[in-house]
Design an enzyme around this catalytic site. Structure first.
Site, PDB file in Angstrom:
ATOM      1  N   THR A   1       0.823  -1.216   0.000  1.00 23.32           N
ATOM      2  CA  THR A   1       0.000   0.000   0.000  1.00 23.32           C
ATOM      3  C   THR A   1       0.852   1.258   0.000  1.00 23.32           C
ATOM      4  OG1 THR A   1      -1.679  -1.233   1.228  1.00 23.32           O
ATOM      5  CG2 THR A   1      -1.923   1.157   1.156  1.00 23.32           C
TER       6      THR A   1
ATOM      7  N   GLU B   1       4.207   3.892  -0.363  1.00 23.70           N
ATOM      8  CA  GLU B   1       5.047   4.298  -1.509  1.00 23.70           C
ATOM      9  C   GLU B   1       4.317   4.036  -2.824  1.00 23.70           C
ATOM     10  OE1 GLU B   1       7.303   6.028  -0.623  1.00 23.70           O
ATOM     11  OE2 GLU B   1       7.834   5.330   1.373  1.00 23.70           O
TER      12      GLU B   1
END
Lengths: 696, 696
Positions: free
Chosen positions: B457, B459
């Site tokens: 989820t 970066e």
């Protein structure tokens, strides 16, 4: 942190539009009658019972879930015992029957330490004990004076029951058995309720009479003192430690050092040792045990739909409230504001086929249970005849009337594996579809996922089970070739394929729902005969075919799901429409199509290698048909999850509550979490960790 | 429970054959030189450093991991702080540089509460602060007087940074900014180290000057008193509660009520507000920020290999020790004893492609880092020129020399998504392949999985990122059609496809390794031009193409992995053989083939729709080639995971330790778990929960 936030925080609202308004609009815009659909799924009686139980349970502070999520395991186990006691108290007070009691345990939200006593211990005593043993063990167990567990799995052996190492040696001199753990790997392991709670166990052990091994048999053993609850001499027992989930259960280990038990402690319904002659005797056939396994697996199939539905309910509702980015084209067209993520195709394609799967699995499970019940009637009639025969325990050799059970047993293996895999992978898909907040325990999905996860391993490891299905399919295919196949659905689809093999199939899966079912049957039959050829003609080793068998079992089980779903919404078309209204029935049929085409796309290579569907139709399904179905189902998604009728208490989710008030719930739970009682000292050079603690 | 088990328990051994003997035999039977391979993977210097750090860390009791697994979150956070302090103390004592410090944190086994201070806070101050701000903020931060965090994500906005609601309003009268949270959804959320630890934050807020919004900018804010560590006035801050993993981190929330900060607190390296004229000014191009993101994603790619390798190491070793059932054919042939589960094809097909993936991802990540570093050199030379220009921040519009960065940026998006998905799904596959014991926390996989999970989820959400890749591929395809494409690998494969499109491809993937790479390139190019047609010719909406784009990004990224792996083991053939010896190099090439053909099988429909590979070759791959590769790699599996060189301390696994002593370790950890201090009262009618507690 003060007990209430300052007034300027209390005054803050989420930015517009508000979640409750969004969900209200979703519900207004749907043509699905979620109340009537709920009755179709659950029956009114069950809905009423669930509502009543939820009210009772919610009222007891011990069932509050907030604290659980932050608790360590020592506290979890105590809380689990407290909840277990509270449920037993409520059960007595309201005079619940067993079904209601089990429904209440489910609603309470987590397994408690009495779980294996209430389940496998009582069940085994009932089914495998004789009248004298019922008096001696079952009665005190039902009165909760004896708290028991079912000790089968060992440290060194899980799936392979024949490989168990614990021994029970018959002692003709004093008419006793000696239970013993000859090796460390013989330690019983994973046994629910054993670790800290049980004072009795049914121990599965290899029966030895005069040096000869008669295989695993069940023995009743007292393991702890009824007063002090300390382990009895030569018994070493404890909890096996923290797990990925299921931490409210005291799964345990058990080692035995030459522990003597009387003759009566070997459960004697199906076999016994003659105390006078030391002769081993079988009594009746263990058909019922097969039946029980089939029933348990069928229940797993049925519950897989509801288990997945919890995650889908949360993810769909939150996706209707959560807004991120503008749609690129809408932005270009000047439409203001961010888009609810449920409008994104990438979200729809993840969530809506899972929504369809919840219905598919539910109807499949219900179908299995109905078949099972119908078959039990037939079996009971034949029980007397069977008791006389002393056939082998395999389902294949059973007396007439057992053919359906053999089919049911094999299909229940495959369906258990497929349905629990769909549910667990789907739950994780739902969690990720919630974005960052899905990772919070307050999403309600993670904990549920972790607790559900053992289902893919217990009652038959999902990979192992696919061998049983394949063995049955090969056997049936051979019988079909020889023309002596039993009369059941599996034989029918294999015969059909064999007869049509040369002329081929041309299924119009985009325009005919019946053809969809036929295409799934065709592919399963194709893979069956391909496997048969590899095994019987090419003489490939069993081991080298395991991957092929896994694909085969999956294909066959998917056919069964598709067929059950088809039967539920098309064969019973008129009845369904009368119950839920034509618009809702219409959407159920769309869900069938979405589920079928989506599954077909995932396995498209098999469908065209089998010649079941043309490449062109599969391409159209991928690029056009599925997208159109997503568009049709999208406006009804919230109502379709509403029909599953989970209470907010059950969901325990800040993201997926009924009212859509996502952000205030998440914020209020977060600020009250116990970590906020700590004021730390962050200076690395100071050895102080906590400067002070405060109340919330 | 007594502190030591009784002597009869202590005398128990696992049944034969013993785990250590089995693993020794595996190592003897392998032709892989795991020591040399370890050096190829890690370099000798890194191996030495890891060994040294592990020794230091293991010696400190605070890093003992047993207790962590059973702890509640209040205790976890305190322990996390204690561990953080111990690491800082060791760092000072041994004068570690930053890289060594970060390596030590990794070896310590879990993120600690200083994590975001050590990472994003210092990094942001360094990269985005000017000289005065370095003096004012960075120096005390580096000395740990200021402990900070990076506050970007909000309750209502994650991926969409432009949608952030926190405001920073410029106040020309007194040259200050007012930071404010206008809505509840503006609360900062998920901010690591913020919840209980940090006394400072870099806050991303929408900059407003005279009513005009200039987008999100970074501001330094003190949030807690440096002495009392209590929140400052008009700041409401706390921990966001329990999570699926990462519970040793105090991810936090932050609400601000008109908090005034001086002009100097806006980080001024790239933009500033003129304190005299209130004019907004850009300083230089934010190319470096793009570079940083690309670097972070490349590191995720590199680490995905090692992250997955932990799970594969555990699962492979345990599968070599664990024995279940007899092979059906071996049994028929009279071969005695149970089969190590690693001999089962169904286990091999799950674990060995993942083993191959660990190498594939590692070489891909290394390739990315090298490309990145080479490009940074080029970019630095052009920095001066760029600083003069005031171009848009998109990477497409950068000056000459930036073309490679644009390619690198796009490919890093796709590869980050693909590699972290492979790693996380693979870890769960490894956990399940361990059967029942995989569910125990002592397997060491579950906790690692839970802590790794946010990587899919953060970066850039893995699904969102695929849009960026696709946008870049479409853009490049258009340029290729027009003949003005930049000179990079992506342009090359697209041009090649365009030139050969009419003559078609006929890749011999079973006999030519080069053809394997070409087939992956062809399929990626095919999907690119198909997507281009759907978007530009058929004018389909962006939203309707998201699923297609996801497939496209996956295909392109898989090509990059295959190519990197190919380059590493074939292009550098002589060097690799010199380093590890020919037999080991040979197995690396088999790993390449297995990874490639296995990936191809998973997506076979795309490969033949694209015309890259014939149905016949794909069928042969599935039924013959993959099975033969599994047979060749199987005897080397244990040595291949040994080369990853995880210490037992790092793995923290009873199942996957180096010596194979599985059952004794599992048993000894289990019996000492803290739940065994409780003697419960299981009587449902008694209100007593715990009769007594004892020491272990």
């Amino acid at each position: 942190m003060p007990s209430a936030p300052p007034s300027w925080v209390q005054a803050l609202k989420p930015s517009d539009p508000q979640g409750p308004d969004l969900l209200a609009a979703e519900r207004n815009g749907s043509k699905v009658d979620s109340n009537k659909l709920a009755v179709l799924l659950h029956t009114q009686a069950n809905l009423d019972r669930a509502a009543e139980l939820t009210k009772l349970i919610e009222a007891e502070p011990v069932f509050n879930k907030d604290e659980l999520l932050s608790m360590g395991r020592v506290d979890r186990i105590q809380r689990s015992l407290a909840r277990g006691k509270a449920l037993k108290r409520l059960s007595k007070k309201y005079n619940w029957n067993e079904e209601t009691y089990h429904a209440a345990v489910k609603i309470s939200g987590e397994p408690n330490v009495y779980g294996l006593h209430d389940g496998m211990f009582l069940k085994t005593l009932r089914e495998q004990g004789n009248a004298e043993q019922h008096k001696l063990f079952l009665e005190p167990a039902e009165a909760s004076r004896y708290i028991g567990c079912y000790a089968q799995t060992e440290l060194g052996h899980g799936s392979n029951v024949r490989g168990l190492e614990t021994t029970a040696t018959w002692n003709p001199e004093d008419k006793t058995f000696i239970l013993h753990s000859p090796k460390l790997t013989a330690s019983k392991w994973w046994i629910g309720s054993l670790g800290r709670t049980a004072n009795h166990a049914v121990v599965m052990a290899q029966l030895y009479i005069k040096g000869k091994n008669y295989g695993p048999h069940p023995f009743v053993l007292q393991i702890r003192d009824l007063d002090t609850h300390e382990p009895l001499p030569n018994i070493y027992v404890g909890d096996i430690g923290p797990k990925f989930g299921y931490n409210s259960m005291d799964n345990g280990f058990l080692l035995l050092n030459q522990v003597k038990i009387p003759h009566i402690n070997m459960l004697g319904r199906f076999s016994t040792v003659d105390p006078q002659t030391s002769e081993y005797r079988r009594i009746g056939a263990p058909t019922l045990v097969y039946g029980t396994l089939t029933y348990i697996r069928s229940m797993i199939v049925l519950e897989s739909g509801a288990s997945l539905a919890r995650g889908v309910t949360i993810a769909v509702r939150y996706a209707a409230v959560r807004r991120q980015f503008q749609d690129r084209d809408a932005e270009a067209a000047g439409v203001p504001g961010e888009t609810p993520v449920l409008n994104y195709k990438m979200v729809q394609v993840r969530l809506l086929p899972l929504l369809a799967a919840t219905y598919a699995l539910h109807f499949t499970g219900r179908n299995m249970i109905e078949l099972y019940n119908r078959n039990q009637e037939v079996m009971k009639k034949n029980l007397a005849a069977q008791a006389a025969s002393k056939g082998s325990p395999g389902p294949e050799e059973l007396q007439p009337g057992a053919e359906l059970l053999a089919d049911l047993h094999a299909t229940s293996c495959g369906l258990k594996a497929l349905s629990s895999t769909i549910a667990i992978d789907g739950l994780e898909m739902c969690r990720r579809a919630c974005g960052g907040h899905g990772y919070s325990s307050y999403s309600g999905i993670g904990t549920w996922y972790s607790d559900y996860l053992p289902t893919v391993t217990w009652e038959g490891d999902n990979y192992m089970l696919t061998q049983q299905v394949s063995r049955y399919l090969l056997k049936t295919a051979r019988a079909v070739q020889k023309g002596n196949a039993p009369n059941n659905d599996t034989s029918k689809i294999l015969s059909h394929y064999l007869n049509r093999q040369t002329t081929g199939a041309a299924y119009d899966v985009l325009n005919s729902d019946q053809d969809i079912v036929a295409a799934f049957a065709w592919r399963a039959a194709f893979l069956t005969f391909e496997s048969l050829r590899l095994r019987d003609v090419q003489k490939q080793s069993w081991n080298s075919l395991l991957v092929q068998f896994w694909h085969l079992s999956t294909a066959h089980s998917q056919y069964l799901v598709i067929k059950s779903f088809y039967d539920a919404v098309f064969e019973n078309r008129a009845r369904v429409a009368a119950e839920v209204g034509e618009p809702t029935a219409d959407i159920l049929r769309d869900l069938f199509r979405l589920y079928a085409l989506h599954t077909m796309e995932l396995h498209s290579a098999e469908f065209f290698t089998a010649g079941a569907v043309s490449v062109n139709q599969l391409t159209l399904a991928r690029t056009t048909a599925i997208s159109a179905l997503l568009d049709r189902i999208r406006p009804n998604a919230v109502s379709l999850v509403d029909a599953w009728s989970f209470s907010d208490f059950q969901l325990d989710s800040s993201l997926g509550g009924y009212d859509g008030n996502v952000y205030e719930k998440l914020f209020n739970r977060a600020r009250q979490n116990p970590v906020n009682t700590l004021t730390l000292d962050p200076n690395p050079d100071s050895t102080v960790l906590v400067k002070r603690t405060s109340k919330l």
